[in-house]
Design a protein around this motif. Structure first.
Motif, PDB file in Angstrom:
ATOM      1  N   PRO A 132     -13.178  23.261 -19.030  1.00  0.00           N
ATOM      2  CA  PRO A 132     -13.580  24.677 -19.144  1.00  0.00           C
ATOM      3  C   PRO A 132     -15.080  24.914 -18.967  1.00  0.00           C
ATOM      4  N   VAL A 133     -15.923  24.033 -19.531  1.00  0.00           N
ATOM      5  CA  VAL A 133     -17.383  24.235 -19.442  1.00  0.00           C
ATOM      6  C   VAL A 133     -17.846  24.135 -17.998  1.00  0.00           C
ATOM      7  N   MET A 134     -17.395  23.088 -17.295  1.00  0.00           N
ATOM      8  CA  MET A 134     -17.797  22.902 -15.907  1.00  0.00           C
ATOM      9  C   MET A 134     -17.227  24.012 -15.016  1.00  0.00           C
ATOM     10  N   ALA A 135     -16.022  24.473 -15.328  1.00  0.00           N
ATOM     11  CA  ALA A 135     -15.421  25.561 -14.556  1.00  0.00           C
ATOM     12  C   ALA A 135     -16.293  26.819 -14.646  1.00  0.00           C
ATOM     13  N   ASP A 136     -16.790  27.113 -15.854  1.00  0.00           N
ATOM     14  CA  ASP A 136     -17.671  28.280 -16.029  1.00  0.00           C
ATOM     15  C   ASP A 136     -18.917  28.135 -15.159  1.00  0.00           C
ATOM     16  N   ARG A 137     -19.532  26.945 -15.163  1.00  0.00           N
ATOM     17  CA  ARG A 137     -20.756  26.728 -14.372  1.00  0.00           C
ATOM     18  C   ARG A 137     -20.483  26.910 -12.868  1.00  0.00           C
ATOM     19  N   MET A 138     -19.354  26.382 -12.411  1.00  0.00           N
ATOM     20  CA  MET A 138     -19.031  26.447 -10.977  1.00  0.00           C
ATOM     21  C   MET A 138     -18.788  27.888 -10.528  1.00  0.00           C
ATOM     22  N   VAL A 139     -18.049  28.636 -11.360  1.00  0.00           N
ATOM     23  CA  VAL A 139     -17.759  30.036 -11.001  1.00  0.00           C
ATOM     24  C   VAL A 139     -19.037  30.867 -11.099  1.00  0.00           C
ATOM     25  N   GLU A 140     -19.863  30.565 -12.092  1.00  0.00           N
ATOM     26  CA  GLU A 140     -21.132  31.288 -12.233  1.00  0.00           C
ATOM     27  C   GLU A 140     -22.017  31.061 -11.002  1.00  0.00           C
ATOM     28  N   HIS A 141     -21.999  29.849 -10.465  1.00  0.00           N
ATOM     29  CA  HIS A 141     -22.856  29.511  -9.329  1.00  0.00           C
ATOM     30  C   HIS A 141     -22.326  30.075  -8.010  1.00  0.00           C
ATOM     31  N   PHE A 142     -21.009  29.964  -7.778  1.00  0.00           N
ATOM     32  CA  PHE A 142     -20.459  30.325  -6.460  1.00  0.00           C
ATOM     33  C   PHE A 142     -19.593  31.588  -6.471  1.00  0.00           C
ATOM     34  N   GLY A 143     -19.253  32.108  -7.676  1.00  0.00           N
ATOM     35  CA  GLY A 143     -18.391  33.292  -7.735  1.00  0.00           C
ATOM     36  C   GLY A 143     -17.012  33.008  -7.159  1.00  0.00           C
ATOM     37  N   THR A 144     -16.409  34.032  -6.530  1.00  0.00           N
ATOM     38  CA  THR A 144     -15.050  33.880  -5.989  1.00  0.00           C
ATOM     39  C   THR A 144     -15.013  32.948  -4.779  1.00  0.00           C
ATOM     40  N   ASP A 145     -16.174  32.573  -4.276  1.00  0.00           N
ATOM     41  CA  ASP A 145     -16.237  31.687  -3.103  1.00  0.00           C
ATOM     42  C   ASP A 145     -16.003  30.217  -3.483  1.00  0.00           C
TER      43      ASP A 145
ATOM     44  N   GLY B 176     -25.172  19.537 -13.456  1.00  0.00           N
ATOM     45  CA  GLY B 176     -24.266  18.609 -14.148  1.00  0.00           C
ATOM     46  C   GLY B 176     -23.209  17.973 -13.256  1.00  0.00           C
ATOM     47  N   LEU B 177     -23.073  18.491 -12.020  1.00  0.00           N
ATOM     48  CA  LEU B 177     -22.093  17.895 -11.093  1.00  0.00           C
ATOM     49  C   LEU B 177     -22.834  16.989 -10.120  1.00  0.00           C
ATOM     50  N   GLY B 178     -22.961  15.723 -10.455  1.00  0.00           N
ATOM     51  CA  GLY B 178     -23.642  14.778  -9.572  1.00  0.00           C
ATOM     52  C   GLY B 178     -22.741  14.342  -8.435  1.00  0.00           C
ATOM     53  N   PRO B 179     -23.250  13.475  -7.545  1.00  0.00           N
ATOM     54  CA  PRO B 179     -22.491  13.042  -6.374  1.00  0.00           C
ATOM     55  C   PRO B 179     -21.153  12.374  -6.729  1.00  0.00           C
ATOM     56  N   LYS B 180     -21.175  11.561  -7.787  1.00  0.00           N
ATOM     57  CA  LYS B 180     -19.959  10.827  -8.166  1.00  0.00           C
ATOM     58  C   LYS B 180     -18.848  11.795  -8.594  1.00  0.00           C
TER      59      LYS B 180
ATOM     60  N   GLU C  86     -12.762  23.497  -0.866  1.00  0.00           N
ATOM     61  CA  GLU C  86     -11.886  23.201   0.276  1.00  0.00           C
ATOM     62  C   GLU C  86     -12.680  22.774   1.506  1.00  0.00           C
ATOM     63  N   GLU C  87     -13.738  23.528   1.835  1.00  0.00           N
ATOM     64  CA  GLU C  87     -14.412  23.355   3.121  1.00  0.00           C
ATOM     65  C   GLU C  87     -15.768  22.657   3.026  1.00  0.00           C
ATOM     66  N   GLU C  88     -16.495  22.845   1.914  1.00  0.00           N
ATOM     67  CA  GLU C  88     -17.840  22.261   1.792  1.00  0.00           C
ATOM     68  C   GLU C  88     -18.013  21.580   0.436  1.00  0.00           C
ATOM     69  N   PRO C  89     -17.147  20.628   0.117  1.00  0.00           N
ATOM     70  CA  PRO C  89     -17.189  20.047  -1.240  1.00  0.00           C
ATOM     71  C   PRO C  89     -18.528  19.412  -1.593  1.00  0.00           C
ATOM     72  N   GLN C  90     -19.310  18.984  -0.564  1.00  0.00           N
ATOM     73  CA  GLN C  90     -20.605  18.364  -0.874  1.00  0.00           C
ATOM     74  C   GLN C  90     -21.542  19.356  -1.554  1.00  0.00           C
ATOM     75  N   ARG C  91     -21.325  20.667  -1.346  1.00  0.00           N
ATOM     76  CA  ARG C  91     -22.200  21.680  -1.954  1.00  0.00           C
ATOM     77  C   ARG C  91     -21.986  21.799  -3.465  1.00  0.00           C
ATOM     78  N   LEU C  92     -20.910  21.208  -3.977  1.00  0.00           N
ATOM     79  CA  LEU C  92     -20.669  21.259  -5.427  1.00  0.00           C
ATOM     80  C   LEU C  92     -21.819  20.608  -6.196  1.00  0.00           C
ATOM     81  N   ALA C  93     -22.547  19.726  -5.530  1.00  0.00           N
ATOM     82  CA  ALA C  93     -23.689  19.051  -6.172  1.00  0.00           C
ATOM     83  C   ALA C  93     -24.760  20.059  -6.591  1.00  0.00           C
ATOM     84  N   GLU C  94     -24.701  21.286  -6.042  1.00  0.00           N
ATOM     85  CA  GLU C  94     -25.664  22.331  -6.437  1.00  0.00           C
ATOM     86  C   GLU C  94     -25.433  22.779  -7.888  1.00  0.00           C
ATOM     87  N   VAL C  95     -24.215  22.578  -8.391  1.00  0.00           N
ATOM     88  CA  VAL C  95     -23.890  23.026  -9.752  1.00  0.00           C
ATOM     89  C   VAL C  95     -24.536  22.070 -10.754  1.00  0.00           C
TER      90      VAL C  95
END
Length: 738
Positions: free
Chosen positions: A106-119, A136-140, A125-134
């Motif tokens: 739940p905590v990480m989900a909040d951060r991801m939605v806060e950063h990217f919104g509905t996108d 606490g979400l490192g490359p691993k 799906e298409e640019e998973p490498q960009r998740l590193a922008e969130v």
């Protein structure tokens, strides 16, 4: 008054987020759930129908009809559903935080939605490498999320196909795990293969799939699969083989095809070594036996192995052949502080001088003290002693009794994936004496593996109560050994004076003799009478959760075990588990929990393993292992169980079909275990299972307290009805062929 049938409501589609499951029946799939739609917001709607497999947080497209229930009001009756990706910020946050994707809580989900919104879903799906922008979400972790998303997508494709041919979501996951990308092709081409390859899929499920993909009802492949299924069902009922006429008749009912199609298919199976035919001498005439190959091999191998042990020229306990018993027995009395009775003395001598021996007897007759005496004498001669039992609890008890280490059969043999053992005739155990406790529950397959691993010249002592239920698996090894003229044995019959004061011991022997137990006058044996199943279930829960803890100071989860004659029904183990869980480990908003099918798993739950899994833990985790849930992690999508053998085992959420709750278990599953207190619900709803050896087994599982709850009529039926009769086995015949 009009008797016109109201018109059927039109079919409708409802798109909603699954917020809460309030009821789910594991056996039928019927589910009652609460959902939220964009229009209703916080006001939840009720949906009912087959929703097993849907997870809280998922967005669903539900097809069904709106109906008005006289008691519960307006609700949506689901006919089918598919999962869809959520479109709103709230829905996406709920979906990602639900544990659907490993690595996101739940905590990480909040951060991801806060950063990217509905996108965010497009990004995954298409640019998973960009998740590193969130933060606490490192490359691993980013890679883990991407991989989990891809796997979810692949499974979803398989699920859509499998739902179309009538397969539940949980089975679809297992099929995908087994075959991966080849799942759809395998299901289309060879659906009967699923019954052999995928745990939890039997012939009936494979047959439903086969019908959906167009395989003819009278196909020879279907009939051959049905014959093997019939033999497999017979093995589940304890039979090692079926007489051919019984097999053909049973298969005819299952397959619904004429017997003239079945016999040629059986001939083909036998010619192709799918089954083995062998004439077996019977009491009146020769029996045309038909075996599944593993049971035929095991039965022949076990008889041969026991003959080889008996006939071995070497003797690893040769010192006892000429021992001076006049000196040995007084020495033993000094060590233990107790004299052996004449029967016990005979058993001790037999175990130490005969290379195979059986010791049987009921509770209070001194089996345990006899075993301790055998071990004391063998240890005095520096013998290498191996103590073994079928379950972790029984092994612990054996170790406490003797002061020597004891193991379960599975751990002793170090069974490997596929069921092969590290110890066998080519790599035998280092043992002079092997003692097997609770051997009434050791089935044919396990007995064969164990005997193979015993070195020639060693002594084998099998200890057990032959009047208890036979093994859950095929065979009745202990009864066959006692029935054979070849195997030396001693039966202890004298109840010791101190045991005569125990209501548990006295009533166990009364039940075993077909007499009604004394339910008054004993401080450790009670009957709470009530007639209705639902009333018996409620009273059972009250006895476990309140009355026993209050009167005896026992912990309701650790010390009290409910043993039901059957799994189904209002007072069966399944329903009682739900009631007991709510009483002992209720829902708590502050603690995570995980629903799987009709079950909810919470920290503190008592659970049991449903299958042998050789890949878990240090040396596998086995059917019947009991433990307590110590951790549930939504983010890691796993929970941890601390077993009775003090090992922590992790289960991924998609493996939870291997676990069931164990607040209540069937009496069959309790074999080999012992509990401080046992509560047995007896109702007429279990009528076909109410037998003397079932009740006797349940009573003898208790150390301190037995409480019967239910109908006097059901109790009387259990006492007067003898056991189910002999199983189809030929072990005794093979043992007597010298």
């Amino acid at each position: 008054m009009s008797d016109v049938t109201p018109p059927t409501p039109p079919r409708a589609v409802l798109e909603a987020v699954l917020e809460r499951i309030t009821y789910a029946n594991e056996e039928t799939g019927y589910t009652v759930a609460r959902v939220a739609t964009e229009r209703t917001g916080d006001d939840l709607l009720t949906v009912v129908g087959a929703l097993l497999g849907a997870q809280v947080g998922e967005s669903l497209r539900l097809t069904g009809r709106w109906r008005s229930h006289p008691r519960y009001g307006r609700q949506f009756e689901v006919e089918s559903y598919t999962t869809v990706l959520p479109a709103t910020v709230q829905g996406i946050r709920r979906y990602l935080g639900s544990g659907m994707i490993k690595g996101i809580g739940p905590v990480m989900a909040d951060r991801m939605v806060e950063h990217f919104g509905t996108d965010i879903l497009r990004i995954i799906e298409e640019e998973p490498q960009r998740l590193a922008e969130v933060p606490g979400l490192g490359p691993k972790r980013t890679k883990r999320v991407g991989d989990a998303w891809e796997e979810q997508k692949a499974i979803k494709e398989v699920m859509v196909f499998l739902q179309g041919v009538g397969v539940s979501t949980s089975l679809a996951v297992r099929i995908y795990k087994q075959y991966g990308d080849a799942s759809i092709g395998t299901v289309r081409r060879d659906p009967y293969r699923l019954a052999a390859d995928v745990w939890g899929i039997g012939f009936r499920t494979a047959d439903t799939i086969a019908r959906a993909v167009g395989i003819p009802h009278d196909s020879p492949e279907r009939i051959k699969a049905g014959l093997q299924y019939t033999l497999s069902e017979a093995a589940d009922d304890g039979h090692c083989f079926l007489p051919e006429p019984n097999l053909v008749t049973d298969a005819e009912k299952i397959l619904e095809v004429p017997r003239e199609l079945i016999v040629p298919a059986l001939d083909e199976l036998a010619a192709g070594e799918g089954v083995v035919r062998e004439p077996i001498p019977g009491d009146a005439a020769t029996i045309p036996a038909v075996y599944l190959v593993p049971f035929h091999r095991a039965e022949r191998s076990l008889a041969r192995g026991l003959h080889e042990l008996l006939d071995a020229k070497e003797d690893r306990l040769a010192a006892f052949a000429g021992v001076d018993w006049g000196r040995a027995l007084p020495w033993l009395r000094e060590r233990t502080g107790t004299d052996l009775a004449a029967e016990q003395e005979e058993a001790v001598r037999l175990a130490l001088t005969s290379k195979v021996a059986v010791l049987t007897g009921g509770p209070g007759c001194g089996k345990s003290f006899t075993v301790r005496s055998v071990v004391e004498l063998a240890a005095a001669k520096n013998a290498k002693i191996v103590l073994v039992a079928p379950t972790g609890r029984a092994a612990k008890r054996l170790a406490e009794l003797t002061g020597h280490e004891a193991a379960t059969v599975h751990r002793l043999l170090q069974l490997q994936p596929g069921g092969d053992a590290a110890y066998d005739q080519d790599n035998p155990l280092d043992a002079d004496l092997v003692v097997v406790d609770e051997s009434s529950m050791i089935d044919l397959i396990l007995a064969n593996k164990l005997v193979k691993a015993i070195p020639r010249g060693a002594h084998l002592l099998l200890v057990g109560d032959v009047d208890q239920l036979p093994s859950v698996g095929a065979g009745e090894v202990l009864a066959d050994l006692l029935g054979s003229a070849t195997i030396p044995r001693v039966r202890l019959t004298k109840i010791f004076r101190q045991a005569q004061r125990s209501g548990i011991v006295v009533n166990a022997h009364r039940v075993n003799s077909g007499e009604h137990p004394h339910t008054r006058g004993h401080p450790d044996f009670f009957l709470f009478p009530c007639e209705e199943q639902e009333e018996a279930a409620e009273l059972t829960v009250d006895v476990v959760a309140n009355r026993i803890p209050r009167k005896f100071g026992l912990d309701p989860r650790r010390d009290v075990q409910v043993l039901a004659p059957v799994h189904r029904g209002a007072a069966g183990a399944g329903a009682l588990n739900s009631l007991l869980q709510e009483a002992l480990t209720p829902h708590d908003d502050a603690r995570p929990e995980r629903r799987y099918g009709g079950r909810v798993f919470r920290v503190g739950d008592k659970v049991t393993q449903l299958r042998n899994n050789y890949d878990k833990g240090e040396a596998g985790v086995f059917n019947g292992t009991v433990g307590v849930v110590t951790r549930v992690s939504i983010e890691d999508q796993s929970l941890t169980v601390l077993t009775d053998e003090d090992e922590s085992i992790d289960y991924a959420f998609d493996e939870l079909d291997e676990l069931a709750h164990a607040y209540a278990i069937t009496i069959h599953r309790s074999q080999g275990s012992e509990y401080p207190a046992v509560v047995i619900p007896l109702t007429t709803g279990a009528w076909t299972m109410l037998r003397r050896n079932l009740l006797y087994t349940g009573i003898t599982r208790a150390k301190k307290l037995v409480v019967l709850v239910g109908s006097r009529r059901a109790l009387a039926a259990a006492v007067r009805t003898p056991g189910a009769g002999r199983r189809h086995t030929a072990l005794r015949h093979r043992l007597d062929q010298r």
